[in-house]
Design a protein around this motif. Sequence first.
Motif, short mmCIF file in Angstrom:
data_model
loop_
_atom_site.label_atom_id
_atom_site.label_comp_id
_atom_site.label_asym_id
_atom_site.label_seq_id
_atom_site.Cartn_x
_atom_site.Cartn_y
_atom_site.Cartn_z
N UNK A 191 0.83 -1.21 0.00
CA UNK A 191 0.00 0.00 0.00
C UNK A 191 0.87 1.26 0.00
N UNK A 192 1.92 1.26 0.80
CA UNK A 192 2.85 2.40 0.82
C UNK A 192 3.50 2.57 -0.55
N UNK A 193 3.86 1.46 -1.17
CA UNK A 193 4.47 1.53 -2.51
C UNK A 193 3.50 2.10 -3.53
N UNK A 194 2.22 1.71 -3.44
CA UNK A 194 1.21 2.24 -4.36
C UNK A 194 1.07 3.75 -4.18
N UNK A 195 1.00 4.19 -2.94
CA UNK A 195 0.88 5.62 -2.68
C UNK A 195 2.12 6.37 -3.15
N UNK A 196 3.30 5.79 -2.88
CA UNK A 196 4.54 6.45 -3.26
C UNK A 196 4.74 6.54 -4.76
N UNK A 197 4.59 5.40 -5.44
CA UNK A 197 4.85 5.37 -6.88
C UNK A 197 3.66 5.84 -7.70
N UNK A 198 2.46 5.51 -7.23
CA UNK A 198 1.29 5.81 -8.03
C UNK A 198 0.78 7.23 -7.91
N UNK A 230 2.52 9.97 -5.54
CA UNK A 230 3.44 11.03 -5.11
C UNK A 230 4.66 11.19 -6.01
N UNK A 231 5.13 10.10 -6.62
CA UNK A 231 6.41 10.15 -7.32
C UNK A 231 6.40 11.20 -8.44
N UNK A 232 5.38 11.19 -9.27
CA UNK A 232 5.35 12.11 -10.41
C UNK A 232 5.33 13.57 -9.95
N UNK A 233 4.57 13.84 -8.90
CA UNK A 233 4.52 15.20 -8.37
C UNK A 233 5.87 15.62 -7.82
N UNK A 234 6.54 14.71 -7.13
CA UNK A 234 7.85 15.03 -6.55
C UNK A 234 8.91 15.20 -7.64
N UNK A 235 8.81 14.39 -8.71
CA UNK A 235 9.77 14.53 -9.82
C UNK A 235 9.62 15.90 -10.48
N UNK A 236 8.38 16.33 -10.68
CA UNK A 236 8.15 17.62 -11.31
C UNK A 236 8.72 18.78 -10.46
N UNK A 237 8.75 18.57 -9.16
CA UNK A 237 9.23 19.63 -8.28
C UNK A 237 10.74 19.56 -8.03
N UNK A 238 11.28 18.33 -7.85
CA UNK A 238 12.68 18.19 -7.44
C UNK A 238 13.57 17.54 -8.49
N UNK A 264 17.62 14.00 -6.89
CA UNK A 264 17.41 14.19 -5.45
C UNK A 264 16.49 13.12 -4.84
N UNK A 265 15.52 12.64 -5.61
CA UNK A 265 14.64 11.61 -5.09
C UNK A 265 15.38 10.28 -4.91
N UNK A 266 16.28 9.98 -5.84
CA UNK A 266 17.09 8.76 -5.71
C UNK A 266 17.96 8.84 -4.46
N UNK A 267 18.60 9.98 -4.27
CA UNK A 267 19.46 10.17 -3.09
C UNK A 267 18.63 10.04 -1.81
N UNK A 268 17.48 10.72 -1.77
CA UNK A 268 16.62 10.67 -0.58
C UNK A 268 16.11 9.25 -0.35
N UNK A 322 11.04 2.25 4.65
CA UNK A 322 11.75 1.41 3.68
C UNK A 322 11.00 1.37 2.34
N UNK A 323 9.70 1.11 2.42
CA UNK A 323 8.90 1.01 1.20
C UNK A 323 8.84 2.33 0.45
N UNK A 324 8.66 3.42 1.19
CA UNK A 324 8.59 4.73 0.54
C UNK A 324 9.93 5.11 -0.07
N UNK A 325 11.03 4.78 0.63
CA UNK A 325 12.35 5.05 0.06
C UNK A 325 12.57 4.30 -1.23
N UNK A 326 12.16 3.03 -1.26
CA UNK A 326 12.25 2.25 -2.49
C UNK A 326 11.36 2.81 -3.58
N UNK A 327 10.20 3.36 -3.18
CA UNK A 327 9.27 3.94 -4.15
C UNK A 327 9.81 5.22 -4.78
#
Length: 208
Positions: free
Chosen positions: A72-79, A81-89, A93-97, A129-134
């Motif tokens: 579920x955390x992976x779904x939220x992170x990748x499905x 949040x990821x695109x929004x965070x990529x557009x901003x950062x 930086x997301x890989x490092x974080x 852990x799951x969010x970091x992987x996401x």
Amino acid sequence: KPNQRAVLPERKNRLLELFESLKDKEFRELNIVYFLLVTAFSIMTYAFVLYTTFRFGYTPEQNGYLFAFVGLIAILGQGFLFNKLVMRFGESPLIVAGCLMMVASLLAVPLVGPQVGGLAGLLIGTAVLSFGNSLASPGVTSLASKSASEHDQGGAMGIMQSGASLARVVGPVVGGLLLNNRMNAIDDFTLYRTFWTASGIMFVAFLV
């Protein structure tokens, strides 16, 4: 279209293609990070059920709920949040974080037990852990697709997944060796060294 089809050279051995692709510095570094990431995550997934059974006495059903939570955390992170965070950062930086989050969680999770952190600590550790992987995993594949030319993206992704498949073999083998003691059983020390080895692998990925 038929008149736009490229004439492709004869395919080489997949391992030769992998090594030749690593001549490109950017693609080589992304492959190394992805290989290390998948290796560390494979160690965790191999050891996690044995850890929760040993430390908490969880049943297969309870472990199933934990993995559903991780998913579920992976779904939220990748499905979501990821695109929004990529557009901003941006991806880097997301890989490092993501790598740092995985370092911290893999370091902390084996310290959690019924008397230290309990279920709440376990859920927090696995969520980090799951969010970091996401963040890290799709970030690496996104950068790899951008680093390849338009006609090489499929090959680039195939080479990365070949490396990831190798990592999914290496991770459980390393995890099995680390998790087993001389009595052919699990103890606190073997749990620490297994998760902390995975944490160390992710720290190397962070440095790369």
